[in-house]
Design a protein around this motif. Structure first.
Motif, PDB file in Angstrom:
ATOM      1  N   ILE A 135       0.850  -1.206   0.000  1.00 19.80           N
ATOM      2  CA  ILE A 135       0.000   0.000   0.000  1.00 19.80           C
ATOM      3  C   ILE A 135       0.879   1.246   0.000  1.00 19.80           C
ATOM      4  O   ILE A 135       0.660   2.186  -0.786  1.00 19.80           O
ATOM      5  N   ASN A 136       1.887   1.293   0.869  1.00 20.12           N
ATOM      6  CA  ASN A 136       2.764   2.454   0.896  1.00 20.12           C
ATOM      7  C   ASN A 136       3.555   2.611  -0.382  1.00 20.12           C
ATOM      8  O   ASN A 136       3.809   3.735  -0.827  1.00 20.12           O
ATOM      9  N   LEU A 137       3.968   1.505  -0.994  1.00 20.53           N
ATOM     10  CA  LEU A 137       4.707   1.607  -2.259  1.00 20.53           C
ATOM     11  C   LEU A 137       3.838   2.227  -3.358  1.00 20.53           C
ATOM     12  O   LEU A 137       4.299   3.079  -4.120  1.00 20.53           O
ATOM     13  N   VAL A 138       2.588   1.794  -3.428  1.00 15.89           N
ATOM     14  CA  VAL A 138       1.676   2.364  -4.436  1.00 15.89           C
ATOM     15  C   VAL A 138       1.459   3.857  -4.168  1.00 15.89           C
ATOM     16  O   VAL A 138       1.514   4.674  -5.088  1.00 15.89           O
ATOM     17  N   LEU A 139       1.252   4.218  -2.912  1.00 17.20           N
ATOM     18  CA  LEU A 139       1.050   5.630  -2.574  1.00 17.20           C
ATOM     19  C   LEU A 139       2.325   6.435  -2.857  1.00 17.20           C
ATOM     20  O   LEU A 139       2.246   7.586  -3.294  1.00 17.20           O
ATOM     21  N   GLN A 140       3.463   5.840  -2.629  1.00 16.14           N
ATOM     22  CA  GLN A 140       4.734   6.522  -2.911  1.00 16.14           C
ATOM     23  C   GLN A 140       4.861   6.798  -4.406  1.00 16.14           C
ATOM     24  O   GLN A 140       5.283   7.867  -4.818  1.00 16.14           O
ATOM     25  N   GLU A 141       4.488   5.838  -5.225  1.00 18.01           N
ATOM     26  CA  GLU A 141       4.547   6.021  -6.679  1.00 18.01           C
ATOM     27  C   GLU A 141       3.536   7.066  -7.137  1.00 18.01           C
ATOM     28  O   GLU A 141       3.803   7.856  -8.029  1.00 18.01           O
TER      29      GLU A 141
END
Length: 138
Positions: free
Chosen positions: A131-137
């Motif tokens: 989830i954090n990786l997607v939000l980071q992208e």
């Protein structure tokens, strides 16, 4: 009734054992499933190469990107946005979508901070979860 009890028990057992080992830090099976879904949707809808922030190591056990909690702060992203936007004659960033981008980034950072504060325990979850990786992208 027995079937439901067994099914719920199996579901509980799976969730209770689906956690990261602290010293190793590899993704759990459910996190791997999530990031594989993210990759498949990215390839299908966006195409091209997976962005660096979403890439995994060769064994597909953990992401190659290291996320820092400071990156959940809007001030960090506001400065990045300021650096990358074009400036007009008066030195102010300009562009029709700039304010919308700021609003999206600010909302995303507030969500990440709120989500992080809701996580229990000393480690309070993992900064590099799907989830954090997607939000980071984003």
């Amino acid at each position: 009734q027995v079937y439901l009890t067994l099914r719920n028990g199996a579901h509980f057992l799976k969730r209770a054992t689906d956690f990261r080992i602290p010293l190793i830090g590899n993704y759990t099976e459910s996190e791997k499933k999530q990031i594989r879904f993210v990759h498949s949707q990215y390839r299908a809808l966006v195409g091209g190469e997976i962005p660096d922030v979403l890439k995994m190591n060769e064994d597909f056990t953990r992401p190659i990107t290291e996320i820092k909690e400071s990156e959940f702060l809007f001030s960090v992203w506001r400065n990045r946005l300021r650096e990358t936007s074009r400036t007009g004659g008066v030195g102010r960033p300009q562009g029709g979508l700039l304010e919308h981008c700021r609003a999206i980034i600010e909302y995303t950072c507030r969500y990440q901070q709120s989500r992080r504060s809701r996580m229990l325990g000393e480690g309070r979850g993992h900064l590099d979860d799907p989830i954090n990786l997607v939000l980071q992208e984003l």
